[in-house]
Design a protein around this motif. Sequence first.
Motif, short mmCIF file in Angstrom:
data_model
loop_
_atom_site.label_atom_id
_atom_site.label_comp_id
_atom_site.label_asym_id
_atom_site.label_seq_id
_atom_site.Cartn_x
_atom_site.Cartn_y
_atom_site.Cartn_z
N GLY A 171 0.77 -1.23 0.00
CA GLY A 171 0.00 0.00 0.00
C GLY A 171 0.80 1.28 0.00
N MET A 172 2.13 1.17 0.03
CA MET A 172 3.00 2.36 0.09
C MET A 172 3.66 2.59 -1.27
N ILE A 173 3.57 3.84 -1.76
CA ILE A 173 4.24 4.18 -3.01
C ILE A 173 5.75 4.08 -2.81
N GLN A 174 6.41 3.39 -3.72
CA GLN A 174 7.85 3.18 -3.60
C GLN A 174 8.64 4.38 -4.13
N GLU A 175 9.66 4.75 -3.37
CA GLU A 175 10.49 5.90 -3.75
C GLU A 175 11.19 5.65 -5.07
N GLU A 176 11.69 4.45 -5.25
CA GLU A 176 12.33 4.10 -6.52
C GLU A 176 11.31 3.41 -7.41
N GLN A 177 10.89 4.10 -8.45
CA GLN A 177 9.89 3.57 -9.36
C GLN A 177 10.56 2.73 -10.45
#
Length: 232
Positions: A171-177
Amino acid sequence: MFSFLRRSAGVLADSSAKALRMDGLQGWQKELPMAALNSKKDLAQWAIGCDKDIGGFTEASLDITPDNTGLFHGNLSLELPANREIQHSGYAAIRSKVKPSSMFGTPCWDTSLFRYLGLRVKGDNRKYFVNIQTDGVIQTDLHQHRLFLRTPGQWETVMIPFRDFILTNNGMIQEEQVEMFREKVKTVGVSLMDRQEGPFKLEIDWIKAMNTEFTEGDMDRVPPSKETSDIS
């Protein structure tokens, strides 16, 4: 063991047939059917989950309607379970089941030749998300995008560019896409976690990887200025 070998033989036969047909040389394709929800047999290929699985109080079901479409519905509850280790509640989701593996690996959809993920849906005013899981190294990674409904209560085809999905984990957007592994899409699904208590209802007819007549994957068949304006 017998079923595993039978699946492996089936994959080999299918791959050989594709090679004989020279599928890789066919060029432009309009769509790749990925999932349908038109019968009880179709619905058996889907998994349902909600916070009730960890002691919460959300109710979620997936049923077939009289019009032979899938109905994802229930009641979202934000009430926390007695287990104090659970600090967040209020979610429900469905996803296609992972296909049985063979000696050639897990069967996946190759969506690399298509620009959009298309969904034929009829929803309400809730905030749903579309989820894509690929056959990547981190199995808890999901690529997500909001399912924007323009006409709640009416059928519509929503087309989401694959390149617009965002990598998330738990559920958390990842810093490294990291770019989606579109050659190996393992599951597709829909989730609801808008933190609003109450009933929800989303009908789904089908999910496909799609092109328009103007697109060929991430390449344009004609100048993009000529593409229809109603495709997001």
